[in-house]
Write a protein that holds these residues in place. Structure first.
Motif, PDB file in Angstrom:
ATOM      1  N   PHE A  76       0.837  -1.194   0.000  1.00 26.44           N
ATOM      2  CA  PHE A  76       0.000   0.000   0.000  1.00 26.44           C
ATOM      3  C   PHE A  76       0.861   1.229   0.000  1.00 26.44           C
ATOM      4  O   PHE A  76       1.781   1.297   0.800  1.00 26.44           O
ATOM      5  N   PRO A  77       0.575   2.266  -0.728  1.00 25.92           N
ATOM      6  CA  PRO A  77      -0.152   2.049  -1.974  1.00 25.92           C
ATOM      7  C   PRO A  77       0.716   1.227  -2.899  1.00 25.92           C
ATOM      8  O   PRO A  77       1.932   1.154  -2.714  1.00 25.92           O
ATOM      9  N   GLU A  78       0.145   0.623  -3.880  1.00 29.42           N
ATOM     10  CA  GLU A  78       0.977  -0.068  -4.853  1.00 29.42           C
ATOM     11  C   GLU A  78       1.902   0.972  -5.464  1.00 29.42           C
ATOM     12  O   GLU A  78       1.512   2.134  -5.610  1.00 29.42           O
ATOM     13  N   PRO A  79       3.154   0.598  -5.790  1.00 27.96           N
ATOM     14  CA  PRO A  79       4.054   1.590  -6.381  1.00 27.96           C
ATOM     15  C   PRO A  79       3.346   2.308  -7.530  1.00 27.96           C
ATOM     16  O   PRO A  79       2.715   1.686  -8.374  1.00 27.96           O
ATOM     17  N   ASP A  80       3.415   3.632  -7.496  1.00 24.67           N
ATOM     18  CA  ASP A  80       2.756   4.506  -8.482  1.00 24.67           C
ATOM     19  C   ASP A  80       1.239   4.432  -8.390  1.00 24.67           C
ATOM     20  O   ASP A  80       0.538   4.855  -9.299  1.00 24.67           O
ATOM     21  N   GLY A  81       0.713   3.902  -7.276  1.00 21.08           N
ATOM     22  CA  GLY A  81      -0.731   3.832  -7.088  1.00 21.08           C
ATOM     23  C   GLY A  81      -1.222   4.970  -6.204  1.00 21.08           C
ATOM     24  O   GLY A  81      -0.440   5.714  -5.617  1.00 21.08           O
ATOM     25  N   ALA A  82      -2.523   5.107  -6.088  1.00 28.90           N
ATOM     26  CA  ALA A  82      -3.119   6.170  -5.292  1.00 28.90           C
ATOM     27  C   ALA A  82      -3.085   5.812  -3.809  1.00 28.90           C
ATOM     28  O   ALA A  82      -3.310   4.682  -3.422  1.00 28.90           O
ATOM     29  N   ASN A  83      -2.820   6.828  -2.991  1.00 27.84           N
ATOM     30  CA  ASN A  83      -2.848   6.676  -1.535  1.00 27.84           C
ATOM     31  C   ASN A  83      -4.207   7.164  -1.057  1.00 27.84           C
ATOM     32  O   ASN A  83      -4.498   8.347  -1.105  1.00 27.84           O
ATOM     33  N   THR A  84      -5.019   6.261  -0.558  1.00 29.67           N
ATOM     34  CA  THR A  84      -6.356   6.612  -0.085  1.00 29.67           C
ATOM     35  C   THR A  84      -6.410   6.754   1.435  1.00 29.67           C
ATOM     36  O   THR A  84      -7.485   6.966   1.987  1.00 29.67           O
ATOM     37  N   LEU A  85      -5.257   6.652   2.108  1.00 25.11           N
ATOM     38  CA  LEU A  85      -5.220   6.704   3.568  1.00 25.11           C
ATOM     39  C   LEU A  85      -5.434   8.122   4.098  1.00 25.11           C
ATOM     40  O   LEU A  85      -5.902   8.314   5.202  1.00 25.11           O
ATOM     41  N   GLY A  86      -5.068   9.133   3.314  1.00 21.66           N
ATOM     42  CA  GLY A  86      -5.216  10.510   3.756  1.00 21.66           C
ATOM     43  C   GLY A  86      -3.971  11.099   4.387  1.00 21.66           C
ATOM     44  O   GLY A  86      -3.925  12.282   4.680  1.00 21.66           O
ATOM     45  N   GLU A 102       3.921  -5.800   7.599  1.00 17.64           N
ATOM     46  CA  GLU A 102       4.871  -5.922   8.709  1.00 17.64           C
ATOM     47  C   GLU A 102       5.596  -4.618   8.975  1.00 17.64           C
ATOM     48  O   GLU A 102       6.183  -4.436  10.032  1.00 17.64           O
ATOM     49  N   LEU A 103       5.557  -3.712   8.001  1.00 14.58           N
ATOM     50  CA  LEU A 103       6.213  -2.416   8.137  1.00 14.58           C
ATOM     51  C   LEU A 103       5.305  -1.353   7.562  1.00 14.58           C
ATOM     52  O   LEU A 103       4.778  -1.506   6.459  1.00 14.58           O
ATOM     53  N   LEU A 104       5.130  -0.272   8.311  1.00  9.95           N
ATOM     54  CA  LEU A 104       4.393   0.890   7.846  1.00  9.95           C
ATOM     55  C   LEU A 104       5.299   2.098   8.007  1.00  9.95           C
ATOM     56  O   LEU A 104       5.886   2.302   9.075  1.00  9.95           O
ATOM     57  N   LEU A 105       5.430   2.872   6.952  1.00  4.85           N
ATOM     58  CA  LEU A 105       6.202   4.108   6.974  1.00  4.85           C
ATOM     59  C   LEU A 105       5.229   5.272   6.915  1.00  4.85           C
ATOM     60  O   LEU A 105       4.311   5.279   6.090  1.00  4.85           O
ATOM     61  N   ILE A 106       5.440   6.284   7.759  1.00  2.00           N
ATOM     62  CA  ILE A 106       4.626   7.493   7.766  1.00  2.00           C
ATOM     63  C   ILE A 106       5.565   8.684   7.602  1.00  2.00           C
ATOM     64  O   ILE A 106       6.493   8.862   8.402  1.00  2.00           O
ATOM     65  N   GLU A 107       5.299   9.494   6.591  1.00  2.44           N
ATOM     66  CA  GLU A 107       6.155  10.657   6.317  1.00  2.44           C
ATOM     67  C   GLU A 107       5.850  11.791   7.286  1.00  2.44           C
ATOM     68  O   GLU A 107       4.694  12.156   7.481  1.00  2.44           O
ATOM     69  N   VAL A 108       6.921  12.350   7.877  1.00  3.58           N
ATOM     70  CA  VAL A 108       6.783  13.481   8.788  1.00  3.58           C
ATOM     71  C   VAL A 108       7.527  14.715   8.302  1.00  3.58           C
ATOM     72  O   VAL A 108       7.467  15.755   8.948  1.00  3.58           O
ATOM     73  N   GLY A 109       8.245  14.614   7.187  1.00  2.00           N
ATOM     74  CA  GLY A 109       8.897  15.781   6.595  1.00  2.00           C
ATOM     75  C   GLY A 109      10.376  15.878   6.882  1.00  2.00           C
ATOM     76  O   GLY A 109      10.885  15.315   7.851  1.00  2.00           O
ATOM     77  N   ALA A 126       1.846   7.678   3.546  1.00  2.00           N
ATOM     78  CA  ALA A 126       2.249   6.441   4.200  1.00  2.00           C
ATOM     79  C   ALA A 126       2.408   5.339   3.168  1.00  2.00           C
ATOM     80  O   ALA A 126       1.840   5.412   2.075  1.00  2.00           O
ATOM     81  N   ALA A 127       3.187   4.321   3.525  1.00  2.00           N
ATOM     82  CA  ALA A 127       3.376   3.149   2.674  1.00  2.00           C
ATOM     83  C   ALA A 127       3.527   1.933   3.577  1.00  2.00           C
ATOM     84  O   ALA A 127       4.150   2.008   4.637  1.00  2.00           O
ATOM     85  N   ALA A 128       2.947   0.801   3.137  1.00  2.00           N
ATOM     86  CA  ALA A 128       3.007  -0.441   3.910  1.00  2.00           C
ATOM     87  C   ALA A 128       3.712  -1.517   3.093  1.00  2.00           C
ATOM     88  O   ALA A 128       3.591  -1.552   1.866  1.00  2.00           O
TER      89      ALA A 128
END
Length: 155
Positions: free
Chosen positions: A33-43, A57-64, A46-48
């Protein structure tokens, strides 16, 4: 309560694109999630990722880019997390060659008796242990092996 397994890890990262590329393209995790080059619907940015064992098993959340760096040395919090990359030293040697080719610097290498381990840092300074379990080491019947003295790793 009984813990059955470690489910997933969530990391804050400065730059989601850079970190996702590291975990996906260098370490070989499947981005779910999202698939590479796919839409992020989480709001949120982030990437899983998953090895296939579970949904993620891993979730990344961007903080800047302005986020504070992790301090080095003795501190409270995460020290490192381990990723099993195979079952033999041959597989660990292949991992070493692959990460060296990708320009990832090795932070350390250790023989822990029960595991053979390489240590690296992700783009945000999170330490990662890439390891293989040493075949034939029976730590279940001899738990003291888990705390055996650490020796230099000779691959």
């Amino acid at each position: 309560m009984e813990i059955k397994e470690l489910g997933h890890l969530v990391l804050y990262v400065r730059n989601l694109e850079r970190s996702a590329a590291f975990y996906r393209d260098v370490l070989g995790w499947r981005q779910v999630f999202p698939e590479p080059d796919g839409a992020n619907t989480l709001g949120i940015p982030a990437a899983a990722f998953s090895s296939g064992r579970t949904h993620h098993e891993l979730l990344l959340i961007e903080v800047g880019e302005g986020a504070a760096a992790l301090p080095r040395g003795r501190r409270v919090g995460l020290y490192h997390f381990g990723l099993k990359v195979g079952d033999s030293d041959d597989e660990l040697r292949a991992v070493l060659a692959q990460i060296a080719e990708a320009g990832v610097q090795i932070a350390g290498a250790s023989d822990h008796t029960v595991t053979h381990s390489l240590y690296i840092y992700d783009p945000d300074g999170n330490e990662i242990e890439l390891y293989v379990d040493v075949p034939g080491v029976d730590w279940r019947n001899n738990p003291a092996l888990i705390a055996a003295p650490i020796r230099p790793l000779r691959l």
